[in-house]
Design an enzyme around this catalytic site. Structure first.
Site, PDB file in Angstrom:
ATOM      1  N   LYS A   1      50.662  47.231  31.486  1.00 47.11           N
ATOM      2  CA  LYS A   1      49.453  47.047  30.683  1.00 47.11           C
ATOM      3  C   LYS A   1      49.726  47.216  29.184  1.00 47.11           C
ATOM      4  CE  LYS A   1      46.636  46.209  34.100  1.00 47.11           C
ATOM      5  NZ  LYS A   1      47.487  46.125  35.287  1.00 47.11           N
TER       6      LYS A   1
HETATM    7  C1  LIG Z   1      41.939  43.492  37.117  1.00 46.52           C
HETATM    8  C2  LIG Z   1      42.553  44.791  37.534  1.00 46.52           C
HETATM    9  N1  LIG Z   1      41.749  45.806  37.890  1.00 46.52           N
HETATM   10  C3  LIG Z   1      42.241  47.002  38.251  1.00 46.52           C
HETATM   11  C4  LIG Z   1      43.595  47.240  38.286  1.00 46.52           C
HETATM   12  C5  LIG Z   1      44.092  48.568  38.779  1.00 46.52           C
HETATM   13  O1  LIG Z   1      44.804  49.294  37.859  1.00 46.52           O
HETATM   14  P1  LIG Z   1      45.897  50.373  38.353  1.00 46.52           P
HETATM   15  O2  LIG Z   1      47.113  49.616  38.753  1.00 46.52           O
HETATM   16  O3  LIG Z   1      46.101  51.230  37.153  1.00 46.52           O
HETATM   17  O4  LIG Z   1      45.290  51.133  39.494  1.00 46.52           O
HETATM   18  C6  LIG Z   1      44.480  46.222  37.927  1.00 46.52           C
HETATM   19  C7  LIG Z   1      45.915  46.506  37.967  1.00 46.52           C
HETATM   20  O5  LIG Z   1      46.809  45.806  37.829  1.00 46.52           O
HETATM   21  C8  LIG Z   1      43.949  44.958  37.542  1.00 46.52           C
HETATM   22  O6  LIG Z   1      44.749  43.932  37.205  1.00 46.52           O
END
Ligand SMILES: Cc1ncc(COP(=O)(O)O)c(C=O)c1O
Length: 382
Positions: free
Chosen positions: A180
Site C-alpha cells: 500500500k
Molecule cells: C480494496 C481492499 N480492501 C481491503 C483490503 C484489506 O487490507 P489488509 O490486507 O490490510 O487486510 C485490501 C487489501 O489488499 C483491499 O485491496
C-alpha cells in the site's frame, strides 16, 4: 527485473523499529499513539484507531454500526475479497453492485436499486486510489438513514472535492499492507468524526476491555480492567507503528513520485489504439496506489494473461485487479451469484492489467515499462 511492487522503507523507519525493539515495549504503546496522531492529522479526521490490518479495520467499522446476521451491506463486486469477507463475518449478506466503466467505482446509480429494508450500510471502495463520487452516495445514504463505511485501502492520499478521504463518510478503513501507499508491513486504521464510534472501535479492537493495554500498565492508568463486551484481538503493535511514524511524513513525497509515473504512463499510452489508460475524475486527486490499464480487443487476441506472460518475460511484473467477487466460488456457493451478473466488472477484469507504480522506480524503469508495454501490445495484435 522491475517487480510489480517494492516497498519504500527508509533508514528512519529502520532506526525506529530498532529503537522499539530495544525499548522493551513491543505491543500497543506510545508508538501506536503517535502513529494515530500523525495519521488523523494527515487525513483531517477527529479520531484514528490503529489496528492490525485493513480487514480488521473494516470488521471493526461494521461491528461499530451494529451489523448483524440477516442484514445486507451494499459493496462493489469489483474489489478485493476483504471488503466482502468483513460483511460475511457477521452472517450478513454482501449485496454486490456493478462498477462504472470509467472510474471502476460504484456510484449512487448502481447502488440505489439494491437498497432494501434489510440494508444496513453502504461500503464504497475507492478503487486504485480514486475516490468514488461521494456526494450522491452520501445523499442516498442520508435519505435511507444508512451509514457509509468507506473502504479506503487504496486511498492514501486521495481527495474528493478538496477533502481528504478519511473525514467524509461515517467511518473509513485504511490498509497499511506491504504493497500500500504507506505501509507498516501489516496494519490498518479506522477514522471517524464520531466519538461514540471511535470509543466502540477502540474497545472492541482489544478484547472489549474497559481500558487499553497501555493505560492499564502506565503509571497513571489503573491496573484493573473489566471485560465490557466480546471483542477481538485487532490492536496494532508498536513495532509496526514504528514504521508508520516515518511513512506518514513521507506520504506526500511518495505520492508525488507516483503521480509523475502515472503522468508518464498516461502520456505514453494515450495515443495507442491497443489500450486505455486509467480515466481520472475531475472531482478529486488520485492516490495512484494502482495504475490499471484496460486492453482493447485487438491487443487481446491471445488474452490478457498472455500479455502479462510476455511482460514478465521482458522482466516487468504486473498484477490483475480484481477478480470480481461474484466470480469466486465462495461467493457463488454462499450467495448464488452467477457469471454474467455484472458485465462492466467482468469486462474490466478480462481486460485489465496493473503496471508497476511505486516511488523507488527510476525514470529508466518507467521508460522500460512503457517500451515493454508498447512493444508487447504491438507484437500481440499481429
Ligand atoms: C480494496 C481492499 N480492501 C481491503 C483490503 C484489506 O487490507 P489488509 O490486507 O490490510 O487486510 C485490501 C487489501 O489488499 C483491499 O485491496
Amino acid at each position: 527485473m522491475i517487480p510489480f511492487h517494492r516497498p519504500s522503507i527508509g533508514e528512519e523507519e529502520i532506526a525506529e523499529v530498532v529503537d522499539t525493539l530495544r525499548s522493551g515495549w513491543l505491543s500497543t504503546g506510545p508508538k501506536v499513539k503517535r502513529f494515530e496522531q500523525l495519521f488523523s492529522a494527515y487525513v483531517s479526521a477527529r479520531h484514528a484507531i490503529a489496528v492490525s490490518s485493513g480487514t480488521a479495520a473494516l470488521h471493526l467499522a461494521l461491528e461499530a454500526i451494529g451489523l448483524a446476521r440477516g442484514d445486507e451491506v451494499i459493496i462493489p463486486t469489483y474489489t478485493f475479497t476483504a471488503t466482502g469477507e468483513a460483511v460475511v463475518a457477521f452472517g450478513a449478506r454482501p449485496v454486490l453492485a456493478d462498477c462504472r466503466p470509467d472510474t471502476l467505482n460504484i456510484d449512487a446509480t448502481t447502488v440505489e436499486p439494491l437498497v432494501t429494508p434489510r440494508t444496513k450500510a453502504i461500503v464504497p471502495v475507492h478503487i486504485a486510489g480514486q475516490a468514488c463520487d461521494m456526494d450522491p452516495l452520501l445523499a442516498l445514504a442520508g435519505q435511507r438513514g444508512l451509514p457509509v463505511v468507506e473502504d479506503a485501502a487504496h486511498a492514501i492520499p486521495t481527495t474528493y472535492k478538496g477533502r481528504a478521504i478519511g473525514s467524509i463518510g461515517d467511518l473509513t478503513a485504511f490498509s497499511f499492507y506491504a504493497t500500500k501507499s504507506i505501509t507498516t508491513g501489516e496494519g490498518g486504521m479506522v477514522t471517524t468524526e464520531r466519538e461514540d464510534l471511535a470509543d466502540r472501535i477502540r474497545r472492541m479492537s482489544l478484547h472489549g476491555l474497559s481500558a487499553d493495554a497501555w493505560s492499564r500498565e502506565s503509571e497513571q492508568g489503573t491496573r484493573f480492567y473489566e471485560v465490557l463486551d466480546f471483542g477481538f484481538k485487532y490492536n496494532l503493535t508498536d513495532v509496526a507503528a514504528a514504521i508508520g511514524i516515518h511513512q506518514v511524513p513521507r506520504a506526500d513525497e511518495m505520492w508525488r513520485r507516483r503521480c509523475e509515473i502515472a503522468a508518464s504512463y498516461t502520456k505514453a499510452f494515450s495515443g495507442l489504439d491497443t489500450c486505455t489508460p486509467p480515466r481520472e475524475a475531475s472531482y478529486g486527486t488520485h492516490a495512484w496506489h494502482l495504475y490499471i490499464v484496460e486492453l482493447h480487443p485487438p491487443a487481446l487476441g491471445h488474452g490478457r494473461d498472455e500479455v502479462m506472460r510476455r511482460l514478465r518475460a521482458r522482466g516487468i511484473g504486473t498484477a490483475v485487479h480484481f477478480v470480481p467477487l461474484h466470480l469466486h466460488r465462495a461467493y457463488r456457493q454462499a450467495f448464488g451469484y452467477e457469471p454474467g451478473a455484472f458485465p462492466v466488472a467482468e469486462q474490466i477484469f478480462a481486460r485489465a492489467i496493473s503496471l508497476p507504480i511505486y516511488p523507488s522506480m527510476t525514470d529508466a524503469d518507467v521508460a522500460d515499462v512503457i517500451q515493454a508495454v508498447r512493444d508487447t501490445l504491438e507484437e500481440i495484435r499481429r
